[in-house]
Scaffold this active site. Structure first.
Site, PDB file in Angstrom:
ATOM      1  N   SER A  91      42.980   2.592  10.899  1.00 32.76           N
ATOM      2  CA  SER A  91      41.912   1.584  10.903  1.00 32.76           C
ATOM      3  C   SER A  91      42.373   0.250  10.335  1.00 32.76           C
ATOM      4  O   SER A  91      43.304   0.184   9.526  1.00 32.76           O
ATOM      5  CB  SER A  91      40.710   2.093  10.103  1.00 32.76           C
ATOM      6  OG  SER A  91      40.159   3.240  10.703  1.00 32.76           O
ATOM      7  N   VAL A 116      38.625  -1.100  14.898  1.00 32.62           N
ATOM      8  CA  VAL A 116      39.490  -0.799  16.040  1.00 32.62           C
ATOM      9  C   VAL A 116      38.741  -0.076  17.163  1.00 32.62           C
ATOM     10  O   VAL A 116      39.364   0.377  18.127  1.00 32.62           O
ATOM     11  CB  VAL A 116      40.702   0.056  15.604  1.00 32.62           C
ATOM     12  CG1 VAL A 116      41.598  -0.723  14.652  1.00 32.62           C
ATOM     13  CG2 VAL A 116      40.252   1.361  14.965  1.00 32.62           C
ATOM     14  N   TRP A 129      40.999   1.695   4.935  1.00 43.44           N
ATOM     15  CA  TRP A 129      40.348   3.011   5.009  1.00 43.44           C
ATOM     16  C   TRP A 129      41.322   4.158   5.244  1.00 43.44           C
ATOM     17  O   TRP A 129      40.880   5.296   5.459  1.00 43.44           O
ATOM     18  CB  TRP A 129      39.261   3.051   6.088  1.00 43.44           C
ATOM     19  CG  TRP A 129      38.158   2.073   5.921  1.00 43.44           C
ATOM     20  CD1 TRP A 129      37.884   1.009   6.732  1.00 43.44           C
ATOM     21  CD2 TRP A 129      37.151   2.052   4.890  1.00 43.44           C
ATOM     22  NE1 TRP A 129      36.774   0.324   6.281  1.00 43.44           N
ATOM     23  CE2 TRP A 129      36.309   0.943   5.138  1.00 43.44           C
ATOM     24  CE3 TRP A 129      36.891   2.860   3.780  1.00 43.44           C
ATOM     25  CZ2 TRP A 129      35.217   0.622   4.329  1.00 43.44           C
ATOM     26  CZ3 TRP A 129      35.812   2.541   2.974  1.00 43.44           C
ATOM     27  CH2 TRP A 129      34.991   1.437   3.252  1.00 43.44           C
ATOM     28  N   ALA A 130      42.613   3.923   5.220  1.00 43.84           N
ATOM     29  CA  ALA A 130      43.577   4.998   5.445  1.00 43.84           C
ATOM     30  C   ALA A 130      43.780   5.766   4.140  1.00 43.84           C
ATOM     31  O   ALA A 130      44.512   5.320   3.251  1.00 43.84           O
ATOM     32  CB  ALA A 130      44.896   4.440   5.956  1.00 43.84           C
ATOM     33  N   THR A 131      43.147   6.922   4.039  1.00 44.98           N
ATOM     34  CA  THR A 131      43.206   7.716   2.819  1.00 44.98           C
ATOM     35  C   THR A 131      44.653   8.042   2.464  1.00 44.98           C
ATOM     36  O   THR A 131      45.439   8.445   3.317  1.00 44.98           O
ATOM     37  CB  THR A 131      42.403   9.018   3.001  1.00 44.98           C
ATOM     38  OG1 THR A 131      41.075   8.685   3.392  1.00 44.98           O
ATOM     39  CG2 THR A 131      42.356   9.823   1.716  1.00 44.98           C
ATOM     40  N   ASN A 140      13.637  15.511  -0.074  1.00 51.28           N
ATOM     41  CA  ASN A 140      12.192  15.435   0.129  1.00 51.28           C
ATOM     42  C   ASN A 140      11.491  16.685  -0.381  1.00 51.28           C
ATOM     43  O   ASN A 140      10.383  16.621  -0.924  1.00 51.28           O
ATOM     44  CB  ASN A 140      11.883  15.230   1.609  1.00 51.28           C
ATOM     45  CG  ASN A 140      12.108  13.804   2.064  1.00 51.28           C
ATOM     46  OD1 ASN A 140      11.875  12.874   1.303  1.00 51.28           O
ATOM     47  ND2 ASN A 140      12.576  13.631   3.286  1.00 51.28           N
ATOM     48  N   ILE A 153      10.955  14.062  -6.772  1.00 48.29           N
ATOM     49  CA  ILE A 153      11.537  13.044  -7.635  1.00 48.29           C
ATOM     50  C   ILE A 153      12.657  13.587  -8.506  1.00 48.29           C
ATOM     51  O   ILE A 153      13.584  12.859  -8.875  1.00 48.29           O
ATOM     52  CB  ILE A 153      10.440  12.394  -8.521  1.00 48.29           C
ATOM     53  CG1 ILE A 153      10.976  11.156  -9.246  1.00 48.29           C
ATOM     54  CG2 ILE A 153       9.859  13.408  -9.488  1.00 48.29           C
ATOM     55  CD1 ILE A 153      11.451  10.056  -8.316  1.00 48.29           C
ATOM     56  N   ASP A 168      36.600   8.828  10.174  1.00 45.83           N
ATOM     57  CA  ASP A 168      37.332   9.670  11.117  1.00 45.83           C
ATOM     58  C   ASP A 168      36.895   9.370  12.557  1.00 45.83           C
ATOM     59  O   ASP A 168      36.729  10.258  13.382  1.00 45.83           O
ATOM     60  CB  ASP A 168      37.115  11.154  10.788  1.00 45.83           C
ATOM     61  CG  ASP A 168      38.152  12.047  11.455  1.00 45.83           C
ATOM     62  OD1 ASP A 168      39.315  12.004  11.042  1.00 45.83           O
ATOM     63  OD2 ASP A 168      37.801  12.786  12.394  1.00 45.83           O
TER      64      ASP A 168
END
EC number: 1.7.3.1
Length: 432
Positions: free
Chosen positions: A135, A140, A170-172, A372, A376, A399
């Site tokens: 990325s 891309v 973002w390339a781990t 939900n 809370i 990914d």
């Protein structure tokens, strides 16, 4: 019956080993990295001892194909491993599995000349990191359409060397433990040695070049730089920074995929990882369900009976359970089909894409449904629910984002004249 969901002895062994790994190795790492400030790079670095222990346990060698000296098993076994780890500690797990993604292009395309690049990941020693560097800051998703600019990270051949320039994001694992570069980066880039000729497509210029830490050290200061560590709401011990390659010279032997072959191998790598993202989603859904049902059994919200006896709560929870089972079934089917068929590669790939899209989006919904249901109290950070949601929200957009990439690939498959919708279930259709 041709369909059997009983785990084989090998699969059951993988499941038990994964349970032990997740609880005894990965989970303690969470308490370690949480001692550091949110989104501090120190969180990532603090997981290195856990990663090294995983290496020693064979997790990296297990992500290399036996054809290249590894001990990798089936894709279903990988899915079982990923689900188990993601149900317990996804952030630390992602660093390990991202190295697997970084090695996938070699699993698909490596020749005898690339053996040296895999050696660190087969030794069972140290903490080597690999990364599929794909990325870019501008995205891309549309880089390969006709008339597009293509990848902005470029490579130019100069004699017996290739010179790489450009920014990635973002390339781990791409920056390594010290943020000076990982042990092995599969850099997806565009060949600009000669201009794109009339009639050529952007993918005709895409290539993959292997860049090692030794290459970066040899190029000297300034050749690789972390421009920004990205703050994220989930996976807070993971490193996937914005980086720059500046005139990085590597020898010609580092070319894994020459121009014209890089796109196919890169997307082939993401086809396999699509199944594993499906497994990640299943793991998170399972964790959300387990946390919610435990809460519902012990809490009555001031009423006369436990929450689980309330129809509204039970309806939401049963919906999550059904979706989890459906997501796992699709993931396992996709994993089996990718390696065994039936159908041609397009038919099998469609299931992998479907698993990624369906399970990632189902995981987000499952997390919001249990929030939900719980009410809370789920907003309390001492509860696991907000962390599960923060982790899940990235699955549809990393990914290969579902909207920009994965669903477009599904669309392209359906548009083909040879599209056979049910070939991956019943085999190729035959004309009557």
């Amino acid at each position: 019956m041709p369909i059997d969901f009983h785990l084989s002895p090998s699969q059951a062994g993988t499941h038990q080993a994964a349970r032990s790994l997740a609880r005894n190795l990965l989970l303690p790492s969470r308490q370690t990295y949480l001692q550091h400030p949110p989104n501090s790079p120190l969180r990532f670095q603090s997981t290195q001892p856990t990663y090294a222990a995983a290496v020693s346990a064979g997790l990296l060698k297990g992500q290399v194909s036996p054809a290249h000296g590894g001990t990798g098993g089936t894709l279903i076994e990988s899915a079982i491993l990923v689900e188990e780890c993601y149900s317990v500690e996804p952030s630390t797990a992602l660093t390990i599995f991202a190295t697997g993604l970084g090695l996938t292009p070699l699993n698909l395309a490596a020749g005898p000349q690339h053996v040296e690049f895999l050696a660190p990941f087969l030794s069972g020693e140290g903490s080597p990191l690999a990364s599929l560097v794909f990325s870019e800051p501008g995205g891309v998703a549309n880089a390969l359409e006709k008339g597009a600019k293509g990848f902005q990270t470029t490579a130019r051949q100069e004699g017996d060397e290739w010179v790489i320039n450009g920014e990635k994001m973002w390339a781990t694992n791409c920056a390594g433990w010290d943020f000076k570069g990982c042990d092995l980066a599969c850099v997806v880039c565009r060949d600009v040695t000669t201009p794109l000729e009339e009639g050529q497509e952007p993918q005709d210029k895409v290539m993959i070049i292997l860049v090692t830490r030794a290459d970066l050290d040899r190029n000297g200061e300034g050749s690789f730089e972390v421009l920004r560590h990205i703050a994220t709401p989930g996976h807070t011990s993971v490193s996937g920074p914005h980086v720059r390659y500046a005139n990085v010279r590597v020898p010609a032997k580092n070319v894994l995929c020459p121009p014209g072959q890089g796109a196919q191998v890169a997307f082939g790598s993401f086809d396999g990882s699509a199944v594993l993202v499906g497994a990640m989603g299943v793991g998170l859904m399972r964790a959300a369900f387990d946390a919610a049902i435990a809460f519902a059994k012990r809490d009555d919200r001031g009423g006369a009976v436990p929450l689980l006896e309330r129809q509204a709560f039970a309806d939401l929870l049963s919906g999550v359970k059904m979706q989890t089972e459906a997501a796992r079934a699709l993931t396992w089917k996709a994993a089996h089909a990718m390696e065994n068929g039936p159908g041609d590669y397009d038919a099998r790939r469609e299931l992998a894409l479907a698993a990624k899209v369906f399970c990632s989006e189902a995981a987000v919904k499952a997390c919001t449904d249990v929030i939900n249901a719980v009410g809370i109290t789920a907003y309390d950070l001492d509860q696991p629910f907000s962390d599960l949601l923060n982790t899940a929200v990235v699955l549809p957009i990393f990914d290969g984002g579902n909207v920009g990439i994965r669903r477009r690939h599904l669309q392209q498959l359906m548009l083909k004249p040879t599209y056979d919708a049910w070939a991956a279930t019943y085999g190729p259709s035959t004309s009557e």
